[in-house]
Design an enzyme around this catalytic site. Structure first.
Site, PDB file in Angstrom:
ATOM      1  N   ARG A   1       2.218 -11.404  -3.349  1.00  0.00           N
ATOM      2  CA  ARG A   1       1.537 -10.130  -3.132  1.00  0.00           C
ATOM      3  C   ARG A   1       2.313  -9.037  -3.844  1.00  0.00           C
ATOM      4  NH1 ARG A   1      -2.023 -12.914  -2.115  1.00  0.00           N
ATOM      5  NH2 ARG A   1      -3.384 -12.990  -0.287  1.00  0.00           N
TER       6      ARG A   1
ATOM      7  N   GLU B   1      -2.600  -2.033  -6.861  1.00  0.00           N
ATOM      8  CA  GLU B   1      -3.526  -3.008  -7.434  1.00  0.00           C
ATOM      9  C   GLU B   1      -4.959  -2.607  -7.092  1.00  0.00           C
ATOM     10  OE1 GLU B   1      -4.551  -7.636  -6.603  1.00  0.00           O
ATOM     11  OE2 GLU B   1      -2.426  -7.215  -6.965  1.00  0.00           O
TER      12      GLU B   1
ATOM     13  N   HIS C   1      -4.496 -10.622 -11.083  1.00  0.00           N
ATOM     14  CA  HIS C   1      -4.721 -11.345  -9.834  1.00  0.00           C
ATOM     15  C   HIS C   1      -5.736 -12.477 -10.031  1.00  0.00           C
ATOM     16  CE1 HIS C   1      -4.315 -10.751  -5.205  1.00  0.00           C
ATOM     17  NE2 HIS C   1      -4.408 -12.037  -5.514  1.00  0.00           N
TER      18      HIS C   1
END
Length: 305
Positions: free
Chosen positions: A218, A247, A266
């Protein structure tokens, strides 16, 4: 058993095929949730507001999120609703992405691609000046050594890498030693109050000079400003990030210009057959329920993955 599923052709095909006998399948999309009660909901590819509405469905007994992490679900999960995740759907793809990023960095593919776009032939004057390496003999420490980490270890071993894992039970002293010896530190941790900001300036300073970081866990595991500073100073030899904080990474953010950095958006778990595999996992999950078996992926209380 009434179940809410993503409104995608692959999931609608479950209804048409009749594979899940006895299940009443209803389909949602962002902003549109079927009315009425439901026993369960399969959560995937939907915005946060719609996901919260799904979790408020009357009569809900369980929710299956077709993701590995659950931090985006846990806060909205009603008390008494069983939660399942689908880490097994993503493990191998993420592990492959880890290895691909390491190989790309060690072989300088990012820099060579930049030179290609400039139309420059940038052959190093000597092998010693190239900075190019294989993974042979490199020490790789995987911080968060679960199923993805074990697959990554198995993939890295044939390349000659020496892999060790840091687990929740690893002592602080042992973790510090491993990080200080690592050529690569791979982060595969979830985002929790205990892990957010875990990799900060102090931790990065404990890496040996020239070590590299790969974050496939993460984005908020890493203090972004501290990472940029370590890259700019040269203490950190490079980084591969599939997740960032913030993000999505906005235009103009300093991370875009950080040296020796490879960023992917991602996509570590993304494959062309991901939806088909997610549908198959859902089918098997529903068949288990219909036949009185406990499906895999039950998230234990207190766990974040």
């Amino acid at each position: 058993m009434r179940v809410l599923l993503p409104d995608l052709p692959e999931f609608r095909a479950l209804n048409d095929s009749g594979e899940v006998l006895g299940a009443d399948l209803a389909f949602y999309r962002s902003g549109e949730v079927p009315a009425g009660d439901a026993d369960g909901a399969v959560l995937w590819m939907v915005d946060g507001e719609t996901r919260a509405r799904l979790l408020r469905t009357p009569g809900l007994q369980w929710a299956l999120t077709l993701t590995a992490g659950i931090d985006h679900v846990r806060a909205a999960l009603p008390q008494g609703v069983a939660l399942y995740n689908a880490s097994r759907l993503h493990d191998r793809a993420v592990a492959v992405h880890v290895v691909a990023g390491m190989l790309a960095a060690e072989r300088g593919l990012g820099a060579f691609r930049d030179a290609q776009r400039r139309g420059e032939w940038t052959s190093p004057p000597t092998p010693a000046a190239s900075g190019l390496r294989t993974l042979d003999g490199l020490k790789v420490v995987i911080w968060g050594f679960g199923s993805i980490g074990r697959i990554a270890r198995d993939l890295l071993t044939p390349f000659g890498a020496q892999v060790e894992g840091v687990r929740s039970g690893t002592s602080d002293a042992e973790r510090t030693r491993l990080l200080a010896e690592a050529d690569w530190v791979v982060l595969l941790l979830p985002s929790t109050p205990q892990t957010r900001g875990l990799v900060n300036a102090e931790v990065l300073a404990g890496f040996k000079a020239g070590a590299r970081l790969s974050n496939q866990g993460r984005g908020d595991l890493v203090v972004t400003a501290d990472l940029i500073a370590a890259l700019r100073s040269g203490h950190l030899g490079g980084a591969v990030l599939d997740v960032t904080d913030p993000e999505p990474l906005p235009a103009g953010h300093p991370l875009w210009e950080a040296p020796n950095l490879l960023v992917t958006p991602h996509v570590a778990s993304t494959t062309t057959d991901l939806v088909a595999r997610g549908t198959a996992l859902t089918r098997d999950f529903l068949l288990d329920l219909a036949q009185g078996r406990e499906p895999g992926g039950r998230v234990e209380e207190g766990r974040a993955y």
